[in-house]
Design an enzyme around this catalytic site. Structure first.
Site, short mmCIF file in Angstrom:
data_model
loop_
_atom_site.label_atom_id
_atom_site.label_comp_id
_atom_site.label_asym_id
_atom_site.label_seq_id
_atom_site.Cartn_x
_atom_site.Cartn_y
_atom_site.Cartn_z
N ASP A 63 0.84 -1.20 0.00
CA ASP A 63 0.00 0.00 0.00
C ASP A 63 0.87 1.25 0.00
O ASP A 63 1.94 1.27 0.61
CB ASP A 63 -0.91 -0.01 1.24
N HIS A 80 3.06 3.04 -9.12
CA HIS A 80 2.83 1.61 -9.33
C HIS A 80 4.07 0.94 -9.93
O HIS A 80 4.41 -0.18 -9.57
CB HIS A 80 1.61 1.39 -10.23
N LEU A 174 10.72 -21.12 -3.99
CA LEU A 174 9.84 -20.12 -3.39
C LEU A 174 8.49 -20.18 -4.08
O LEU A 174 8.42 -20.18 -5.31
CB LEU A 174 10.43 -18.71 -3.54
#
Length: 288
Positions: A63, A80, A174
């Site tokens: 955020d 972004h 991962l």
């Protein structure tokens, strides 16, 4: 989340569709972790981190992108893009330090109500991120999952996500999960519907339903052996979960930071992991 609160940039070139790419064929069990490699990674951990006490699964609510951009007089699209770089660094550190699963909240189900131009930019950004990352995922043994209401995503993004998931499905270093068009409440509801359909079809008795069967129907169930976050991080100073992994985070340790997501780097991640390691996780049991 990648989508923040300010209007998106309207620059036409930012909305250009991503080019199509052909993904490589997955290699059998790519990224398996030899014991020697695990020991070498432990030796490279930053000071203070203990390999045996690392969270196996970290979830992140990303955020603050738009606020980061606004503070610099930039369009939110620039925020972004900066948030993308922060995610790439977090993935790199997670793999290097031995975190086994990372789930990133990229776009919530509620974010569809945001301005169309910003939503379209983000859908294009997600597609480019996935396309540009597959080759590296194959090299580094990273397996990709995309969860959420994918039926609402552009067809090209759906196809890109499916192809990337297929290409990386045998990787095991991962597990990276991108939550796009995701809602924790919707996840719970769709799991209930699936179980109800099984009961209706005489595949299951109501009395057989338990937490394990319920969890198997959640969107995170394909994520492997670590479906529940040990640590959930939220950036930008907000102190809430925002409908993210509501069932899965029942016993997650929470870490909130004022750092905006594009500024979230190694020092911030290390602070969160050290905080996690300082906590006494009892899971409701009183220790004698």
């Amino acid at each position: 989340m990648l989508l923040s609160r300010s209007p998106a940039a309207t620059t036409g070139q930012l909305l250009a569709p991503p080019r199509r790419t052909r993904f490589p064929t997955p290699c059998p069990r790519a990224g398996a972790i030899p014991a020697a490699a695990t020991e070498a990674e432990a030796a490279l951990l930053p000071g203070g981190l203990r390999a045996e006490s690392l969270p196996r699964h970290v979830a992140v609510v990303m955020d603050g992108n738009a606020r980061w951009a606004r503070a610099r007089g930039l369009p939110s699209a620039a925020g972004h893009e900066a948030g993308r770089r922060a995610l790439e660094e977090t993935v790199r550190l997670s793999r290097a330090w031995g975190v086994r699963a990372l789930t990133a909240f990229a776009f919530s189900n509620e974010n569809w109500s945001r301005p169309k131009v910003e939503v379209e930019f983000l859908m294009g950004l997600f597609e480019r991120v996935i396309q540009d990352s597959v080759a590296e995922f194959l090299r580094e043994g990273i397996r990709l999952h995309v969860i959420g209401d994918t039926s609402r995503l552009p067809v090209s993004l759906q196809k890109t996500a499916r192809e990337a998931e297929t290409a990386t499905r045998e990787n095991s270093q991962l597990d990276l999960t991108l939550a796009i068009s995701y809602s924790g409440r919707r996840d719970i509801v769709q799991a209930c519907r699936k179980l109800a359909q099984k009961v209706q079809g005489n595949q299951l008795r109501p009395e057989d339903i338990d937490e394990s069967l319920f969890a198997d129907e959640l969107e995170t169930s394909p994520a492997g052996e670590f479906p529940y976050p040990d640590l959930l991080i939220r950036t930008s100073g907000e102190l809430r979960l925002s409908n993210f992994l509501l069932w899965q985070s029942a016993y997650s340790e929470l870490f909130f930071t004022d750092t905006l997501w594009p500024d979230f780097g190694e020092a911030d991640y290390l602070e969160a992991l050290l905080s996690f390691q300082s906590r006494d996780r009892r899971f409701g049991v009183r220790k004698s």
